[in-house]
Write an enzyme that holds these catalytic residues in place. Structure first.
Site, PDB file in Angstrom:
ATOM      1  N   LYS A  79     -78.055 -33.058  -2.186  1.00  0.00           N
ATOM      2  CA  LYS A  79     -76.925 -32.907  -3.107  1.00  0.00           C
ATOM      3  C   LYS A  79     -77.447 -32.523  -4.492  1.00  0.00           C
ATOM      4  O   LYS A  79     -78.471 -33.065  -4.944  1.00  0.00           O
ATOM      5  CB  LYS A  79     -76.148 -34.237  -3.173  1.00  0.00           C
ATOM      6  CG  LYS A  79     -74.882 -34.187  -4.000  1.00  0.00           C
ATOM      7  CD  LYS A  79     -74.123 -35.532  -3.947  1.00  0.00           C
ATOM      8  CE  LYS A  79     -72.838 -35.512  -4.748  1.00  0.00           C
ATOM      9  NZ  LYS A  79     -72.111 -36.797  -4.711  1.00  0.00           N
ATOM     10  N   SER A 154     -67.164 -36.542  -3.375  1.00  0.00           N
ATOM     11  CA  SER A 154     -67.752 -35.439  -4.076  1.00  0.00           C
ATOM     12  C   SER A 154     -68.902 -34.749  -3.324  1.00  0.00           C
ATOM     13  O   SER A 154     -69.234 -33.613  -3.644  1.00  0.00           O
ATOM     14  CB  SER A 154     -68.280 -35.912  -5.433  1.00  0.00           C
ATOM     15  OG  SER A 154     -69.331 -36.846  -5.280  1.00  0.00           O
ATOM     16  N   SER A 178     -67.963 -41.170  -2.186  1.00  0.00           N
ATOM     17  CA  SER A 178     -68.390 -39.772  -2.068  1.00  0.00           C
ATOM     18  C   SER A 178     -69.312 -39.448  -0.908  1.00  0.00           C
ATOM     19  O   SER A 178     -69.583 -38.275  -0.664  1.00  0.00           O
ATOM     20  CB  SER A 178     -69.073 -39.322  -3.355  1.00  0.00           C
ATOM     21  OG  SER A 178     -68.095 -39.000  -4.289  1.00  0.00           O
TER      22      SER A 178
END
Ligand code: GLN
Length: 486
Positions: A79, A154, A178
Site C-alpha cells: 500500500k 482505504s 481499511s
C-alpha cells in the site's frame, strides 16, 4: 487449470521447494496478469519491472544455494502508505510530489528477511482516509467483480491486486476498517492484527492510536504466514508490544469445539442489507455446526462508535498531517512568505476529504471545544473498549458482518461523506478497542458481489481468530472463487 498467479503463498512455496516453479516464473505471471487487467482495475499506482525481476532472480539464486524463507520468491504488493527504500511514497496524494522514501519500514525489512519480492505501490484513499479508494490522486480503483463498483477502501488497491490475482499477497493499513472492509467487498482475506502486534515504523501516520498494518491474502493459511513474518516488537515503534509471537501456522490446526462465539445484539442495525444478513447468519450457523458455541452478547456503547472514531481519528490526523507543509517533504508551491507558501502547498496538495478531516480535527481540538468533543470521545472510547473486554469474559470471538452492504457503486456515496462514514459501522470499534479482526469471504449477493464475515478477537488473540477462520474456510469454498476478468 489454476494459473500460477492464482496460487496461494502456501502452494507456491511448495512448488518452489519442489523445483516445479521459479520465482521468476511467478513474478512474470503476475506482471502479465497486471498487463491484461490493471487498465480496468487501477490497483497499481506504479511498479518497477526491472527491480521486481531482479529480486525474483535473486530469490531463485538464494534457493539454489540452499537458502529458505517463509516468503522466498513470493511477490507482495505494498500500500502506498508504507515506506520502501528508494521507491515512491505518495499516500495517493499530490502533496508528496516525487518524494521517495530513504528507508524501509520495519514490515518491509521483515518481508525482505523472509525472502519476499517487494513489488509495486498499490492504490488507496489519500492518506488512508476513506472507504472506497475514490479519494486517490491517482484515480479510483475498481472492484474486480464488477468494475462499476468500488473495491472499498482505504486499502482498495491492496484488495483488488490480491482478488484479481495481480499479486500473491499484499500489505495494507487499517485505522477503522481499511483492511477488513475492502477485503470483504473484493472477496479476499483481510487481517488486522492487534494494535501493537506489528510495528508501525515506516507507516505514514493517519491516526496513530488506531493505525495498524496487516495483510490481504487468498486464504487464511496465508494470513497466518504473513502475520508470522511481520509480527513482533520493534525498538523503533514504542507502541509495539513485547508480547511473544506464537507460531500462527501451528495455531491453525486445532478444533472449534468449545470455542465460544458472540453475536452482538446491537449490530442488528437498520440498513443492514438482507443478503449480507443472510450470508453472515449462515456462516455463523456453519461455525456452530463445526463445533462452536454461539451466544448473544451486548456491546452497549456501539451507537457512539462512529462519532467517537471520527472525532479521535480526525484530531490525530490534523496533528499528523501538519508535517506536510512544503518544506520537508514533496511538493511545494512558493509564496510571498512562508505562510503563503504553506497555504498554497496544502491548498493544492491535499484533496477534499483530507482537508475536511484536518478542519474537523482542528476544530475538535481547539480551545473551548476540546472538552466537549475530544475529551468526551476519549472517555467513550474507554467505555467501548470495556464493552469488548467484558464480552470477552464470556466469549472467545465475536462474529459480525464486515460491512452493512456489499460493494456500492463508484460515485454513489462520494458526495455524501456522512453516508460514507456510516458504512464503517462494524469495523471501527475494533480499532477503538485495540482488538484484532479478520474478514473472510462468506457468500455473494445476487448481483455476484462478495460478502465478508468479520471475526473479532481479544487483544493478541490472533491464534484463536485464525484457527476459527481456517476451520470455516476448510469447510467452505467461498475463498476459492475468482472474478471473471477476461
Ligand atoms: N473508512 C475509515 C476512514 O475513512 C477507515 C479508514 C482506515 O481504516 N484507514 O477513516
Amino acid at each position: 487449470m489454476t494459473m500460477v498467479h492464482s496460487l496461494t503463498i502456501n502452494q507456491l512455496i511448495e512448488k518452489l521447494r519442489g523445483g516445479q516453479l521459479t520465482s521468476r516464473q511467478i513474478m512474470e505471471a503476475c506482471l502479465n496478469r497486471i498487463d491484461s487487467v490493471d487498465d480496468k482495475l487501477n490497483a497499481f499506482i506504479s511498479y518497477d519491472v526491472e527491480d521486481a525481476l531482479a529480486q525474483a532472480d535473486f530469490a531463485d539464486k538464494a534457493r539454489s544455494e540452499g537458502q529458505e524463507g517463509a516468503l522466498l520468491g513470493v511477490p507482495v504488493a505494498i500500500k502506498d502508505v508504507i515506506a520502501v527504500k528508494n521507491h515512491p511514497l505518495n499516500c495517493a496524494s499530490k502533496i508528496l510530489g516525487n518524494y521517495e522514501s530513504p528507508y524501509d519500514a520495519t514490515v518491509i525489512k521483515k518481508l525482505r528477511e523472509a525472502g519476499a519480492i517487494i513489488f509495486g505501490r498499490v492504490n488507496m484513499d489519500e492518506f488512508a482516509m476513506g472507504s472506497s479508494t475514490e479519494n486517490s490522486a491517482f484515480g479510483p480503483s475498481r472492484n474486480p467483480w464488477d468494475i462499476d463498483y468500488t473495491p472499498g477502501g482505504s486499502s482498495g488497491g491492496s484488495a483488488v491486486a490480491v482478488s484479481a490475482d495481480e499479486c500473491i499477497a499484499s500489505l495494507g493499513s487499517d485505522t477503522g476498517g481499511s483492511i477488513r472492509q475492502p477485503a470483504a467487498l473484493c472477496g479476499c482475506v483481510g487481517l488486522k492484527p492487534t494494535y501493537g502486534r506489528v510495528s508501525r515504523y515506516g507507516l505514514v501516520a493517519f491516526a496513530s492510536s488506531l493505525d495498524q498494518i496487516g495483510s490481504f491474502t487468498k486464504d487464511v493459511k496465508d494470513a497466518a504466514i504473513m502475520l508470522q513474518v511481520i509480527a513482533g516488537a520493534d525498538e523503533k515503534d514504542s507502541t509495539s508490544v513485547p508480547e511473544p509471537v506464537p507460531d500462527y501456522t501451528v495455531a491453525l490446526s486445532g478444533e472449534l469445539k468449545g470455542m465460544r462465539i458472540g453475536l452482538p445484539r446491537e449490530y442488528q442495525v437498520d440498513g443492514l442489507d438482507t443478503e449480507v444478513k443472510a450470508a453472515t447468519e449462515s456462516a455463523v450457523a456453519k461455525l456452530e455446526e463445526l463445533g462452536a458455541e454461539v451466544k448473544e452478547i451486548s456491546l452497549p456503547h456501539t451507537e457512539y462508535a462512529i462519532a467517537t472514531y471520527y472525532i479521535i481519528a480526525t484530531a490525530e490526523a490534523s496533528a499528523n498531517l501538519a508535517r506536510f507543509e512544503g518544506v520537508r517533504y514533496g511538493a511545494r508551491i512558493d509564496g510571498e512568505d512562508p505562510e503563503e507558501m504553506n497555504c498554497r502547498t496544502r491548498g493544492a496538495g491535499f484533496g477534499d476529504e483530507v482537508k475536511r478531516r484536518i478542519i474537523l480535527g482542528t476544530y475538535v481540538l481547539s480551545s473551548g471545544y476540546y472538552d466537549a468533543y475530544y475529551l468526551r470521545a476519549q472517555k467513550v472510547r474507554t467505555l467501548i473498549r470495556q464493552d469488548f473486554l467484558q464480552a470477552f469474559e464470556h466469549v472467545d470471538l465475536i462474529a459480525t458482518p464486515t460491512t452493512p452492504t456489499p460493494a456500492f457503486k463508484i460515485g454513489e456515496k462520494a458526495k455524501d461523506p456522512l453516508e460514507m462514514y456510516l458504512s464503517d459501522i462494524f469495523t471501527i470499534s475494533c480499532n477503538l478497542a485495540g482488538l484484532c479482526g479478520v474478514s473472510l469471504p462468506c457468500g455473494f449477493s445476487e448481483k455476484g458481489l462478495p460478502i465478508g464475515l468479520q471475526l473479532l478477537g481479544r487483544p493478541f488473540g490472533e491464534s484463536d481468530l485464525l484457527r476459527a477462520a481456517n476451520i470455516y474456510q476448510e469447510a467452505t469454498d467461498w475463498h476459492t472463487k475468482r472474478p471473471d476478468l477476461d
